[in-house]
Design an enzyme around this catalytic site. Structure first.
Site, PDB file in Angstrom:
ATOM      1  CE  LYS A  22      37.146  38.504  43.823  1.00 30.10           C
ATOM      2  NZ  LYS A  22      36.744  39.484  44.720  1.00 30.10           N
ATOM      3  CG  ASN A  23      34.345  38.276  47.901  1.00 29.03           C
ATOM      4  OD1 ASN A  23      34.911  38.723  47.317  1.00 29.03           O
ATOM      5  ND2 ASN A  23      32.986  38.009  47.580  1.00 29.03           N
ATOM      6  CB  CYS A 116      33.626  44.224  38.704  1.00 28.29           C
ATOM      7  SG  CYS A 116      34.468  42.769  38.680  1.00 28.29           S
ATOM      8  NE  ARG A 121      32.316  47.797  43.635  1.00 33.66           N
ATOM      9  CZ  ARG A 121      33.004  46.620  43.363  1.00 33.66           C
ATOM     10  NH1 ARG A 121      33.508  46.115  42.148  1.00 33.66           N
ATOM     11  NH2 ARG A 121      32.890  45.677  44.158  1.00 33.66           N
ATOM     12  CG  ASP A 304      29.350  38.649  44.378  1.00 33.35           C
ATOM     13  OD1 ASP A 304      29.167  39.739  43.896  1.00 33.35           O
ATOM     14  OD2 ASP A 304      30.344  38.534  45.337  1.00 33.35           O
ATOM     15  NE  ARG A 396      39.438  41.384  40.050  1.00 29.87           N
ATOM     16  CZ  ARG A 396      37.987  41.445  40.321  1.00 29.87           C
ATOM     17  NH1 ARG A 396      37.166  41.735  39.452  1.00 29.87           N
ATOM     18  NH2 ARG A 396      37.849  41.892  41.621  1.00 29.87           N
TER      19      ARG A 396
END
Length: 417
Positions: A22-23, A116, A121, A304, A396
């Protein structure tokens, strides 16, 4: 609204195949617009984050075609449009369009990204990097206009080894004049994957995966074929689940070197692992030793994975601790674990676990992506049935999570309420 309904106590066996990262994918899709011709990216996970990025591409006039696990991106008819809040708020990674549009058109207009709520952030490091390259920043409420007459390469030092800032500066710098050097760059495998993609398109980037990345600007980038690396966080999550309730559970299509910090901790608590060239096979141990974890940037223990790993600590004999150093709101799942029967206290950025404890099914809320994954892991070992709401967060980042877990024996289903 979707919920996950999970009945715990099942042994999981068989094979879970890991999807593309995903990242990595969420940076590769915006990066593709830098090419003047068609690009193909394979091993793209089918998750809502990639769907939302494709919506932004469509808004910009970029055509996309999905074929199996691949996506074909053609930006030949692209327009540099403002990216409104209805797009940007859906995911954090929307900010990669800022660097890509600045690199391609010398101008980007978009609203502050969403994602999230795991802590403050800011995108200050991204903006400082853009300014160093010659851009001017205008901020009007949540709207950012980043514009430059020309971009000129220069030395850039990151105060924090930020993955997002490292990638975004790379996207802006690949077509800048001269040489850009990013010092204290993040070293995650996803950065290497993005740099390789850009190099396949004709960029000149060296040092990705080290703390110093050098970029020689080019005038044109062309299309190419590229593959997303396996998702190390998904792989780590399912490996942890294997340690909780696996019976020769095989986690396939991985790069074990990307999981070294996790593997080290699993071995430390007494987990028996079989590690192959591209897989891990794992079974539940009846007695685990306690351990302490401190999250860190790669190659340290990933923030994570600390939330999923926290479930394993509830089953360790004695006192364990997690110190979170990256995000200040990464313990929002813990009140729900305590409702399920865990013995956990949180002080400042450290959570202390006393185990082992039996968990019982409850109604819980996925407050963010990895918190949701941790609640899935907890539900799989809990007595009775657990109902997880806000599962959009989980979807997600975890492709076909219900199907993958069902295939190996979990009692899990998704339904609308």
């Amino acid at each position: 609204m979707k919920i996950l309904e999970i009945t715990g106590g099942q042994k999981l066996s068989g094979t879970i195949r890991i999807s593309g990262a995903k990242n990595s994918a969420v940076a590769l899709i915006p990066a593709a617009i830098l090419a003047d011709t068609e690009t193909t990216i394979c091993n793209i996970p089918e998750i809502t984050d990639t769907d939302n990025l494709c919506s932004i591409l469509s808004h910009l006039g970029v055509s996309t075609k999905r074929a199996s696990e691949s996506i074909i991106i053609d930006s030949s008819n692209m327009k540099n449009e403002e990216i409104g809040e209805e797009f940007s708020k859906k995911l954090r990674a929307s900010y990669y369009f800022m660097g890509a549009l600045l690199g391609k058109y010398k101008k980007a207009v978009m609203y502050f990204p969403g994602g999230c709520s795991i802590g403050a952030r800011p995108i200050d490091l991204h903006l400082k990097g853009f300014e160093a390259l010659g851009a001017k920043i205008k901020i009007d409420a949540n709207k950012y206009t980043v514009e430059a007459e020309k971009l000129v390469g220069c030395p850039i030092y990151l105060d924090i080894a930020s993955v997002g800032a490292t990638i975004n500066i790379m996207l802006a710098a690949v077509k800048a004049e001269g040489k850009t050097t990013i010092d204290n760059a993040a070293k995650e495998p996803e950065i290497v994957n993005v740099a390789t993609f850009l190099n396949n398109m004709g960029a000149h980037i060296t040092g990705a995966g080290t703390s110093t990345i050098k970029i020689e600007g080019v005038t044109h980038l062309h299309g190419c074929f590229h593959e997303v690396i396996p998702d190390r966080i998904e792989a780590g999550t399912y490996t942890i689940i294997g340690a909780l309730c696996g019976e020769n559970l095989k986690i396939d299509n991985i790069i074990p070197e990307h999981l070294e910090s996790l593997i080290s901790k699993l071995q430390e608590i007494g987990t028996k692992l079989e590690i192959g060239s591209d897989y891990i096979k794992i079974s539940k141990n009846e007695k685990y030793k306690p351990t302490n974890i401190k999250t860190a940037t790669y190659p340290g223990f990933p923030t994570d994975l600390q939330q999923p790993f926290s479930i394993l600590l509830t089953q360790c004999n004695g006192k364990s601790k997690i110190e979170e150093t990256i995000w200040e709101n990464r313990f929002m799942h813990i009140p729900y674990l305590c409702q399920m029967g865990a013995d956990i206290t949180v002080k400042n950025q450290t959570a202390t676990f006393i185990g082992p404890t039996k968990l019982k099914g409850k109604e819980v809320v996925a407050t963010d992506l990895r918190a949701g994954a941790s609640l899935v892991a907890a539900s799989l070992i809990a007595e009775g049935t657990t109902m997880i709401t806000n599962v959009e967060h989980i979807l997600r980042g975890y492709e076909n999570i219900v199907e993958k877990l069902t295939k190996v024996g979990a009692k899990i289903k998704s339904r609308e309420i």
